[in-house]
Each structure stands twice: as structure tokens, then as C-alpha cells.
Design a protein around this motif. Structure first.
Motif, PDB file in Angstrom:
ATOM      1  N   GLU A 128      46.859  40.087  56.911  1.00 50.26           N
ATOM      2  CA  GLU A 128      46.008  38.935  56.614  1.00 50.26           C
ATOM      3  C   GLU A 128      45.488  38.981  55.177  1.00 50.26           C
ATOM      4  N   ILE A 129      45.130  40.177  54.715  1.00 47.07           N
ATOM      5  CA  ILE A 129      44.657  40.318  53.338  1.00 47.07           C
ATOM      6  C   ILE A 129      45.768  39.970  52.352  1.00 47.07           C
ATOM      7  N   TYR A 130      46.989  40.394  52.683  1.00 50.94           N
ATOM      8  CA  TYR A 130      48.134  40.061  51.831  1.00 50.94           C
ATOM      9  C   TYR A 130      48.318  38.550  51.740  1.00 50.94           C
ATOM     10  N   LYS A 131      48.152  37.847  52.866  1.00 49.85           N
ATOM     11  CA  LYS A 131      48.278  36.385  52.848  1.00 49.85           C
ATOM     12  C   LYS A 131      47.192  35.749  51.993  1.00 49.85           C
ATOM     13  N   LEU A 132      45.973  36.284  52.064  1.00 45.78           N
ATOM     14  CA  LEU A 132      44.876  35.726  51.278  1.00 45.78           C
ATOM     15  C   LEU A 132      45.086  35.944  49.778  1.00 45.78           C
ATOM     16  N   GLU A 133      45.635  37.103  49.421  1.00 44.06           N
ATOM     17  CA  GLU A 133      45.799  37.449  48.003  1.00 44.06           C
ATOM     18  C   GLU A 133      47.122  36.971  47.423  1.00 44.06           C
ATOM     19  N   LYS A 134      47.884  36.229  48.195  1.00 43.58           N
ATOM     20  CA  LYS A 134      49.184  35.756  47.734  1.00 43.58           C
ATOM     21  C   LYS A 134      49.047  34.912  46.459  1.00 43.58           C
ATOM     22  N   ASN A 135      49.779  35.296  45.430  1.00 47.32           N
ATOM     23  CA  ASN A 135      49.847  34.590  44.133  1.00 47.32           C
ATOM     24  C   ASN A 135      48.555  34.661  43.323  1.00 47.32           C
ATOM     25  N   VAL A 136      47.508  35.294  43.846  1.00 44.00           N
ATOM     26  CA  VAL A 136      46.274  35.389  43.069  1.00 44.00           C
ATOM     27  C   VAL A 136      46.491  36.248  41.824  1.00 44.00           C
ATOM     28  N   SER A 137      47.315  37.280  41.941  1.00 42.07           N
ATOM     29  CA  SER A 137      47.571  38.150  40.793  1.00 42.07           C
ATOM     30  C   SER A 137      48.259  37.408  39.655  1.00 42.07           C
ATOM     31  N   MET A 138      48.941  36.305  39.974  1.00 44.16           N
ATOM     32  CA  MET A 138      49.595  35.528  38.914  1.00 44.16           C
ATOM     33  C   MET A 138      48.562  34.894  37.991  1.00 44.16           C
ATOM     34  N   LEU A 139      47.384  34.577  38.530  1.00 48.80           N
ATOM     35  CA  LEU A 139      46.316  34.060  37.677  1.00 48.80           C
ATOM     36  C   LEU A 139      45.871  35.111  36.663  1.00 48.80           C
ATOM     37  N   ALA A 140      45.811  36.366  37.107  1.00 46.56           N
ATOM     38  CA  ALA A 140      45.454  37.444  36.193  1.00 46.56           C
ATOM     39  C   ALA A 140      46.509  37.601  35.107  1.00 46.56           C
ATOM     40  N   THR A 141      47.776  37.429  35.497  1.00 45.68           N
ATOM     41  CA  THR A 141      48.860  37.514  34.508  1.00 45.68           C
ATOM     42  C   THR A 141      48.751  36.397  33.483  1.00 45.68           C
ATOM     43  N   ILE A 142      48.451  35.189  33.951  1.00 40.75           N
ATOM     44  CA  ILE A 142      48.317  34.054  33.030  1.00 40.75           C
ATOM     45  C   ILE A 142      47.120  34.246  32.106  1.00 40.75           C
ATOM     46  N   SER A 143      46.032  34.830  32.639  1.00 46.08           N
ATOM     47  CA  SER A 143      44.841  35.046  31.813  1.00 46.08           C
ATOM     48  C   SER A 143      45.135  36.007  30.664  1.00 46.08           C
ATOM     49  N   GLY A 144      46.096  36.895  30.851  1.00 45.07           N
ATOM     50  CA  GLY A 144      46.478  37.794  29.760  1.00 45.07           C
ATOM     51  C   GLY A 144      47.583  37.240  28.897  1.00 45.07           C
ATOM     52  N   ALA A 145      48.513  36.499  29.510  1.00 42.99           N
ATOM     53  CA  ALA A 145      49.652  35.966  28.762  1.00 42.99           C
ATOM     54  C   ALA A 145      49.256  34.789  27.879  1.00 42.99           C
ATOM     55  N   GLY A 146      48.285  33.959  28.329  1.00 47.83           N
ATOM     56  CA  GLY A 146      47.878  32.789  27.551  1.00 47.83           C
ATOM     57  C   GLY A 146      47.439  33.129  26.134  1.00 47.83           C
ATOM     58  N   PRO A 147      46.449  34.007  25.965  1.00 44.19           N
ATOM     59  CA  PRO A 147      46.033  34.365  24.602  1.00 44.19           C
ATOM     60  C   PRO A 147      47.149  35.015  23.786  1.00 44.19           C
ATOM     61  N   MET A 148      48.003  35.816  24.429  1.00 46.96           N
ATOM     62  CA  MET A 148      49.096  36.454  23.696  1.00 46.96           C
ATOM     63  C   MET A 148      50.078  35.418  23.162  1.00 46.96           C
ATOM     64  N   ILE A 149      50.388  34.413  23.981  1.00 50.59           N
ATOM     65  CA  ILE A 149      51.280  33.341  23.521  1.00 50.59           C
ATOM     66  C   ILE A 149      50.615  32.559  22.394  1.00 50.59           C
ATOM     67  N   GLY A 150      49.290  32.333  22.522  1.00 54.65           N
ATOM     68  CA  GLY A 150      48.573  31.650  21.443  1.00 54.65           C
ATOM     69  C   GLY A 150      48.614  32.437  20.138  1.00 54.65           C
ATOM     70  N   PHE A 151      48.424  33.748  20.221  1.00 48.74           N
ATOM     71  CA  PHE A 151      48.504  34.582  19.024  1.00 48.74           C
ATOM     72  C   PHE A 151      49.905  34.571  18.431  1.00 48.74           C
ATOM     73  N   LEU A 152      50.922  34.494  19.296  1.00 51.11           N
ATOM     74  CA  LEU A 152      52.295  34.392  18.806  1.00 51.11           C
ATOM     75  C   LEU A 152      52.478  33.120  17.982  1.00 51.11           C
TER      76      LEU A 152
END
Length: 231
Positions: A128-152
Motif C-alpha cells: 500500500e505504501i508503494y502505491k501511495l509513493e508511486k511516481n512521487v520520486s519523479m517530482l524530486a528528480t524534476i526539482s533537481g533537474a529543472g535548475p540544472m537545465i536552466g543553468f545549462l
């Protein structure tokens, strides 16, 4: 020529010589960075809308998982104490929530050792926890990738600006150089906006998920305590 006419002519000449202030819209600022800058801005735009979709999709799923009838466990307890296990299972099946599914898993193990029941509930809880956390980690990835792409995009813009300076020799115009610099900086701003919003959305979902997990643990404990009560 009259003196008044001469004065008016001089004033008009001064007004014509003054530089006209040019305003730049946000859309023009975002799309005036050439092919490289536009590709960066398109990438950041796609990431932004994808992050919003992930956030609201997970938010609705977590909110739905957190809703449960306050009398649910009381009804389960009454059915179990009266020996109506089928009625308790039916009640769990009719309630679409992680708590109900964990309780149903425990009811199906009644009659076995308490340790086996506890293990079954824990395994169901992990799912059940896995179902709740599904794709949530992708938001963390975007939060790090967004500024890096901007700096690029900023680095690319600065490279182009200095290339224009080097190729122009001593005839480089300050306006052309400044345009390349502030266009490059827009990618940094856009990347930071995407990163900040994604990071805030990720943390909000983590907090709400933790509340649902706590609710699951509390109800599982109540269920096991019910089985431990003397007949």
C-alpha cells in the motif's frame, strides 16, 4: 523665422535624439534566445506541466486513500466479536482504502498464529505504501533537474555572447551583448521556478503520505489489539 518656431524646432530635435525605451514582454524574453534557448525553455515548460500533473494526480490519490469512515473499526470489531467474519470481510471489500485492505488481510488470517497475522499485515502495508509513493520520486528528480537545465541554458547563452564578442573584435555593440546575457539568465529563472515548485510539491506529498501511513499503522495496531483481547 520667429524665435518661438526656432525653440519648438530645437525641442523636437532633442526629443527625436532621445533613445526610445523598448519594452519586452515575457513571451518575447522567453523566445528570443535563439534555437538553443528556445529548446531549453521548451524542455523546462514540459517539465513544469509534467510536474503539475504528477502533483495533482498523486494529491487526489492520497486524499482518497486517507478518507475512511470513523465507525469503520468499530463495525469491524463488532462483527469479529460476534463471529461474523464474512460480514467483516464484506465491509472491508466495500471500503476502498488502504486501512480496509490491511484489515481484510488480517481477517483472512484469523485462526493462525498472531505473528503470522502481523507479518501478513506488514507485507500488505508495504504494498500500500508503494502505491501511495508511486511516481512521487519523479517530482524530486524534476526539482533537481529543472535548475540544472536552466543553468545549462545560461552557460550556452554566455558562450554565444562571448563568441559574439570575440568575433566582433572591437566593434561589438553593448546592446547585442547585453541581450544575449539577459536572455541566458531567463533560462536560469525558469529552471529555478520549475525546481522550487516541484520541490514544494514533493515535500507536501511526502507529508500527506506520512499521515496516511500513520493512520494505517494505528488501525493495524487496533486490529491486533482486538485479536489479543480475551474472549
Amino acid at each position: 523665422m520667429q524665435p518661438a518656431d526656432s525653440l519648438a524646432t530645437a525641442q523636437n530635435a532633442l526629443l527625436e535624439d532621445q533613445p526610445v525605451e523598448k519594452t519586452l514582454s515575457i513571451w518575447e524574453l522567453m523566445t528570443s534566445g535563439g534555437i538553443g534557448g528556445q529548446l531549453i525553455m521548451i524542455s523546462l515548460g514540459l517539465l513544469f506541466f509534467f510536474a503539475l500533473y504528477l502533483y495533482f494526480e498523486r494529491l487526489m490519490a492520497i486524499n482518497a486513500a486517507s478518507k475512511i469512515d470513523v465507525n469503520f473499526m468499530n463495525n469491524i470489531k463488532m462483527n469479529i466479536l460476534n463471529g461474523k467474519l464474512d460480514a467483516a470481510k464484506m465491509l472491508c471489500a466495500q471500503t476502498n482504502s488502504p486501512v480496509a485492505r490491511l484489515t481484510e488481510k488480517g481477517i483472512s488470517r484469523i485462526g493462525k498464529p498472531l505473528e503470522d497475522i502481523n507479518t501478513a499485515i506488514e507485507n500488505a502495508g508495504k504494498l500500500e505504501i508503494y502505491k501511495l509513493e508511486k511516481n512521487v520520486s519523479m517530482l524530486a528528480t524534476i526539482s533537481g533537474a529543472g535548475p540544472m537545465i536552466g543553468f545549462l541554458g545560461t552557460v550556452i547563452g554566455m558562450i554565444l555572447a562571448f563568441h559574439k564578442m570575440a568575433s566582433g573584435g572591437g566593434q561589438i555593440e553593448v546592446g547585442a551583448l547585453a541581450e544575449g546575457i539577459y536572455t541566458a539568465m531567463t533560462t536560469t529563472v525558469a529552471g529555478l521556478v520549475v525546481g522550487i515548485i516541484s520541490f514544494m510539491g514533493y515535500n507536501h506529498l511526502v507529508v500527506k503520505t506520512d499521515k496516511v501511513v500513520h493512520q494505517m499503522e494505528a488501525n493495524a495496531t487496533d486490529f491486533l489489539d482486538l485479536l489479543n483481547e480475551p474472549s
